[in-house]
Design a protein around this motif. Sequence first.
Motif, short mmCIF file in Angstrom:
data_model
loop_
_atom_site.label_atom_id
_atom_site.label_comp_id
_atom_site.label_asym_id
_atom_site.label_seq_id
_atom_site.Cartn_x
_atom_site.Cartn_y
_atom_site.Cartn_z
N VAL A 304 24.47 51.12 29.59
CA VAL A 304 24.73 52.53 29.91
C VAL A 304 26.18 52.74 30.32
O VAL A 304 26.86 53.67 29.86
CB VAL A 304 23.78 53.01 31.02
N ALA A 305 26.68 51.86 31.17
CA ALA A 305 28.05 52.00 31.66
C ALA A 305 29.07 51.86 30.53
O ALA A 305 30.09 52.56 30.51
CB ALA A 305 28.33 50.96 32.74
N ALA A 306 28.81 50.96 29.57
CA ALA A 306 29.74 50.77 28.46
C ALA A 306 29.85 52.02 27.61
O ALA A 306 30.95 52.42 27.20
CB ALA A 306 29.29 49.58 27.60
N VAL A 326 28.00 48.53 39.04
CA VAL A 326 28.83 48.25 37.87
C VAL A 326 30.25 48.73 38.12
O VAL A 326 30.46 49.88 38.50
CB VAL A 326 28.25 48.93 36.60
N VAL A 327 31.19 47.83 37.90
CA VAL A 327 32.61 48.15 38.11
C VAL A 327 33.37 47.80 36.84
O VAL A 327 33.39 46.63 36.44
CB VAL A 327 33.19 47.37 39.31
N PRO A 328 34.01 48.78 36.18
CA PRO A 328 34.83 48.45 35.00
C PRO A 328 36.19 47.92 35.42
O PRO A 328 36.82 48.43 36.34
CB PRO A 328 34.96 49.81 34.29
N ILE A 329 36.65 46.88 34.73
CA ILE A 329 37.97 46.32 35.00
C ILE A 329 38.66 46.04 33.67
O ILE A 329 37.99 45.95 32.63
CB ILE A 329 37.89 45.02 35.83
N PRO A 330 39.97 45.90 33.64
CA PRO A 330 40.65 45.54 32.39
C PRO A 330 40.15 44.20 31.85
O PRO A 330 39.92 43.26 32.62
CB PRO A 330 42.13 45.45 32.81
#
Length: 360
Positions: A304-306, A326-330
């Motif tokens: 879902v987050a993607a 969920v945490v997005p990072i480079p």
Amino acid sequence: MGEHKRIGILTSGGDCAGLNPVIRAVVRRAVRGYNWEVLGICRSTLGLMADPPEVLHLAVDDIDRLLTMGGTILGTTNKGDPFAFPMPDGSLRDRSEDIIAGYHKLGLDALIGIGGDGSLAILRRICQQGNLNLVGIPKTIDNDVAITERSIGFDTAVNIATEALDRLHFTAASHNRVMILEVMGRDAGHIALNAGIAGGANIILIPEIPYSLDNVCAKIRERQAKGKHFCVVIISEAVCDQEGELIQYTDRFGQCRFGGVGEYLAEKIAVATGAETRVTVLGHIQRGGIPSPLDRLVASAFGVAAVDLIANEQYDKVVTWQNRQVVPIPISEAIGQYGAVNPQGTLIKTARGLSICLGD
């Protein structure tokens, strides 16, 4: 709903439990949440190299069965570097531009790549070269992507290894044997450490902590002196021999594989202690089977987050699990570090506190 998009998704590297739940989550969120189209790329980057590209059109009605299904319906590969791809005549060819061309032939607006640190590094290099939009999702049973607390497939692998230890305890006690369980772990000992604690192992050997055969045998003798004439050992396949050398073999394709350290240790223990020893190599059983509830949950959250990252045009990111969210990072941060077991970490302290021998 916003702009209509067509996105692709592929699974790369070794298979593991939880990949199909990610695919399910991506399709549900993209189709129902944004009215987008989702194409599943078959056989990882090989599907984009093909002409025409090999794809599955993924619809919501087709994917509900995926939640409890192991493996990946898209297929995967962990062979053939796209930048030095082996050709039928034995030569090596850079096929990165073929992958980029496949992306454009499909009319993709973005690509979701599910892989470990190696796979994500290759995908990122290709996407930067072709100015393609990429979002990554970490998966590996080894749980060695440093920046995320959990990678898809790890929990299921630990569950399987723990169940194996549970079963080995009974036969070990019944026959007064030293039972050795060899588990996967290419460079990291997370599976052995987690399963060893959860499964009540007496000895845990991992590559991050050098061991002494004398210390291992001393633990066995200590138990024998107390009338406990059996012992359960779990060892990561990447543990070295006493000379510090990895135990490997060359398969029929000419590739070096880990394997054999369990047998090596069993022979040494038998000679030193007189104990009857047996070895179980869990192998690919750790990769297969029904995903655990935790792997399904993390996979669903990652999927879902993607999709939401793509909706917000936040590319060149990988989703991670940190502090129960969920945490997005480079992607560059995720692939720039390696997540080995911390020899001073909580689980190591826990093992020592439980009087589990770590061999040092």
